[in-house]
Design a protein around this motif. Structure first.
Motif, PDB file in Angstrom:
ATOM      1  N   ASN A   1       0.832  -1.205   0.000  1.00  0.00           N
ATOM      2  CA  ASN A   1       0.000   0.000   0.000  1.00  0.00           C
ATOM      3  C   ASN A   1       0.868   1.257   0.000  1.00  0.00           C
ATOM      4  OD1 ASN A   1      -2.427  -1.425  -0.007  1.00  0.00           O
ATOM      5  ND2 ASN A   1      -2.568  -1.459   2.216  1.00  0.00           N
ATOM      6  N   VAL A   2       1.923   1.245   0.797  1.00  0.00           N
ATOM      7  CA  VAL A   2       2.858   2.377   0.840  1.00  0.00           C
ATOM      8  C   VAL A   2       3.466   2.593  -0.542  1.00  0.00           C
ATOM      9  CG1 VAL A   2       5.069   3.172   1.783  1.00  0.00           C
ATOM     10  CG2 VAL A   2       3.377   2.122   3.306  1.00  0.00           C
ATOM     11  N   TYR A   3       3.950   1.518  -1.167  1.00  0.00           N
ATOM     12  CA  TYR A   3       4.605   1.630  -2.469  1.00  0.00           C
ATOM     13  C   TYR A   3       3.636   2.110  -3.545  1.00  0.00           C
ATOM     14  CZ  TYR A   3       8.115  -1.262  -0.108  1.00  0.00           C
ATOM     15  OH  TYR A   3       9.036  -1.776   0.769  1.00  0.00           O
TER      16      TYR A   3
ATOM     17  N   VAL B   1       1.749   6.551  -7.147  1.00  0.00           N
ATOM     18  CA  VAL B   1       0.808   7.611  -7.550  1.00  0.00           C
ATOM     19  C   VAL B   1       1.499   8.975  -7.468  1.00  0.00           C
ATOM     20  CG1 VAL B   1      -1.330   8.822  -6.904  1.00  0.00           C
ATOM     21  CG2 VAL B   1      -1.269   6.319  -6.931  1.00  0.00           C
ATOM     22  N   LEU B   2       2.238   9.214  -6.387  1.00  0.00           N
ATOM     23  CA  LEU B   2       2.938  10.496  -6.242  1.00  0.00           C
ATOM     24  C   LEU B   2       3.980  10.685  -7.345  1.00  0.00           C
ATOM     25  CD1 LEU B   2       3.438  10.668  -2.368  1.00  0.00           C
ATOM     26  CD2 LEU B   2       1.771  11.930  -3.759  1.00  0.00           C
ATOM     27  N   LEU B   3       4.739   9.647  -7.649  1.00  0.00           N
ATOM     28  CA  LEU B   3       5.741   9.738  -8.718  1.00  0.00           C
ATOM     29  C   LEU B   3       5.085  10.005 -10.068  1.00  0.00           C
ATOM     30  CD1 LEU B   3       7.992   6.828  -7.478  1.00  0.00           C
ATOM     31  CD2 LEU B   3       8.814   9.167  -7.899  1.00  0.00           C
ATOM     32  N   CYS B   4       3.931   9.415 -10.299  1.00  0.00           N
ATOM     33  CA  CYS B   4       3.189   9.634 -11.543  1.00  0.00           C
ATOM     34  C   CYS B   4       2.668  11.072 -11.614  1.00  0.00           C
ATOM     35  CB  CYS B   4       2.045   8.628 -11.628  1.00  0.00           C
ATOM     36  SG  CYS B   4       1.095   8.751 -13.142  1.00  0.00           S
TER      37      CYS B   4
ATOM     38  N   THR C   1      11.087  -2.974  -5.624  1.00  0.00           N
ATOM     39  CA  THR C   1      11.766  -2.952  -6.920  1.00  0.00           C
ATOM     40  C   THR C   1      10.838  -3.415  -8.047  1.00  0.00           C
ATOM     41  OG1 THR C   1      12.708  -5.122  -6.437  1.00  0.00           O
ATOM     42  CG2 THR C   1      14.106  -3.211  -5.999  1.00  0.00           C
ATOM     43  N   GLU C   2       9.840  -4.212  -7.705  1.00  0.00           N
ATOM     44  CA  GLU C   2       8.854  -4.640  -8.700  1.00  0.00           C
ATOM     45  C   GLU C   2       7.803  -3.552  -8.913  1.00  0.00           C
ATOM     46  OE1 GLU C   2       5.121  -7.670  -8.596  1.00  0.00           O
ATOM     47  OE2 GLU C   2       7.023  -8.475  -7.858  1.00  0.00           O
ATOM     48  N   ILE C   3       7.226  -3.053  -7.833  1.00  0.00           N
ATOM     49  CA  ILE C   3       6.139  -2.071  -7.938  1.00  0.00           C
ATOM     50  C   ILE C   3       6.627  -0.748  -8.521  1.00  0.00           C
ATOM     51  CG2 ILE C   3       4.488  -0.698  -6.582  1.00  0.00           C
ATOM     52  CD1 ILE C   3       4.190  -3.190  -4.749  1.00  0.00           C
ATOM     53  N   LEU C   4       7.823  -0.336  -8.153  1.00  0.00           N
ATOM     54  CA  LEU C   4       8.351   0.952  -8.629  1.00  0.00           C
ATOM     55  C   LEU C   4       9.478   0.770  -9.645  1.00  0.00           C
ATOM     56  CD1 LEU C   4       8.369   2.969  -5.268  1.00  0.00           C
ATOM     57  CD2 LEU C   4       6.591   2.868  -7.032  1.00  0.00           C
ATOM     58  N   SER C   5       9.501  -0.360 -10.347  1.00  0.00           N
ATOM     59  CA  SER C   5      10.601  -0.671 -11.270  1.00  0.00           C
ATOM     60  C   SER C   5      10.816   0.414 -12.313  1.00  0.00           C
ATOM     61  CB  SER C   5      10.365  -2.020 -11.951  1.00  0.00           C
ATOM     62  OG  SER C   5       9.190  -1.980 -12.739  1.00  0.00           O
ATOM     63  N   GLU C   6       9.742   0.948 -12.861  1.00  0.00           N
ATOM     64  CA  GLU C   6       9.846   2.006 -13.874  1.00  0.00           C
ATOM     65  C   GLU C   6      10.621   3.212 -13.329  1.00  0.00           C
ATOM     66  OE1 GLU C   6       6.731   5.210 -15.907  1.00  0.00           O
ATOM     67  OE2 GLU C   6       5.944   3.336 -15.078  1.00  0.00           O
TER      68      GLU C   6
ATOM     69  N   PHE D   1       8.100   7.873   6.432  1.00  0.00           N
ATOM     70  CA  PHE D   1       8.265   6.630   7.173  1.00  0.00           C
ATOM     71  C   PHE D   1       7.007   5.775   7.016  1.00  0.00           C
ATOM     72  CE2 PHE D   1      10.807   9.895   9.101  1.00  0.00           C
ATOM     73  CZ  PHE D   1      12.024   9.275   9.343  1.00  0.00           C
ATOM     74  N   ASP D   2       7.136   4.455   7.233  1.00  0.00           N
ATOM     75  CA  ASP D   2       5.964   3.583   7.195  1.00  0.00           C
ATOM     76  C   ASP D   2       5.565   3.127   8.597  1.00  0.00           C
ATOM     77  OD1 ASP D   2       7.844   1.507   7.688  1.00  0.00           O
ATOM     78  OD2 ASP D   2       8.007   1.085   5.542  1.00  0.00           O
ATOM     79  N   MET D   3       6.137   3.781   9.605  1.00  0.00           N
ATOM     80  CA  MET D   3       5.755   3.547  10.997  1.00  0.00           C
ATOM     81  C   MET D   3       6.344   4.676  11.843  1.00  0.00           C
ATOM     82  SD  MET D   3       8.418   0.454  11.928  1.00  0.00           S
ATOM     83  CE  MET D   3       7.719   0.199  13.531  1.00  0.00           C
ATOM     84  N   ILE D   4       5.746   4.937  12.989  1.00  0.00           N
ATOM     85  CA  ILE D   4       6.322   5.905  13.912  1.00  0.00           C
ATOM     86  C   ILE D   4       7.519   5.227  14.559  1.00  0.00           C
ATOM     87  CG2 ILE D   4       5.955   7.217  16.032  1.00  0.00           C
ATOM     88  CD1 ILE D   4       3.072   7.640  15.143  1.00  0.00           C
ATOM     89  N   SER D   5       8.677   5.871  14.450  1.00  0.00           N
ATOM     90  CA  SER D   5       9.927   5.234  14.845  1.00  0.00           C
ATOM     91  C   SER D   5      10.887   6.268  15.413  1.00  0.00           C
ATOM     92  CB  SER D   5      10.550   4.587  13.612  1.00  0.00           C
ATOM     93  OG  SER D   5      10.844   5.602  12.653  1.00  0.00           O
TER      94      SER D   5
END
Length: 194
Positions: A38-40, A45-48, A71-76, A102-106
């Motif tokens: 979901n994050v990727y 969408v943002l990169l597009c 690397t698969e989802i954002l390969s382009e 971030f994908d979590m509070i850390s």
């Protein structure tokens, strides 16, 4: 910087993506994989939508890309050089980027807000449910100001707010950040610590 200043650099410091659970109270690897995807997809969408957006991706310490679908989802975007894998310690890069993500509070999140860079967290509800009542209240405040979000649509709105109204984003997040710092990042007074 984001308001009309050209290229936007987002530093994405990834949380762990394990193939096993370290203990029975943490999110399952399967649920974490869904969260990461979901994050990727949000980043895709943002990169597009933002041709001037570049992402520096820092994997979790000691984790390779063997089970990471980025690397698969954002390969382009890897191929275009708009998403780059980095090994530089995040603390060195945070002051140089436009947005920390971030994908979590850390701990990295606490460091980024202390440095003062606009910061976003695509969190998951599993971690939210583990928080104390005070932690949930602070998470709710961080969500209300747009720093923390739990879905792609909200994340895109938060990103757009930083890009289009950075001052408004910073004003809205000032008090929730202060409360987070007091409760979590500075749990004892300086005198007690020293």
């Amino acid at each position: 910087k984001p308001q009309g200043y050209g290229k936007i650099t987002l530093l994405y410091v990834s949380g762990s993506l394990r193939t096993f659970m370290a203990n029975l109270q943490e999110i399952t690897p399967e649920e974490m994989l869904v969260h990461k995807k979901n994050v990727y997809r949000m980043l895709e969408v943002l990169l597009c939508n933002y041709s001037d957006l570049n992402i520096l991706y820092k994997t979790f310490m000691g984790i390779d890309l063997s089970n990471d679908p980025i690397t698969e989802i954002l390969s382009e975007y890897f191929d275009q050089g708009r998403v780059k894998l980095i090994n530089t310690p995040p603390i060195e890069l945070v002051p140089e980027v436009d947005i920390a993500f971030f994908d979590m509070i850390s701990t990295g999140f606490a460091e980024a807000i202390q440095i003062g860079v606009p910061t976003l967290v695509y969190a998951n509800k599993f971690d939210y449910e583990l928080a104390s009542n005070e932690g949930k209240t602070i998470n709710d405040e961080l969500e209300n100001c747009g720093i923390v979000f739990y879905d792609t649509e909200s994340g895109i709105k938060s990103f757009e707010r930083i890009v289009n109204d950075l001052n408004g984003f910073q004003q809205a997040s000032k008090e929730p950040i202060r409360r987070f710092q007091e409760a979590v990042a500075y749990p004892v007074s300086k005198n007690e610590f020293l």
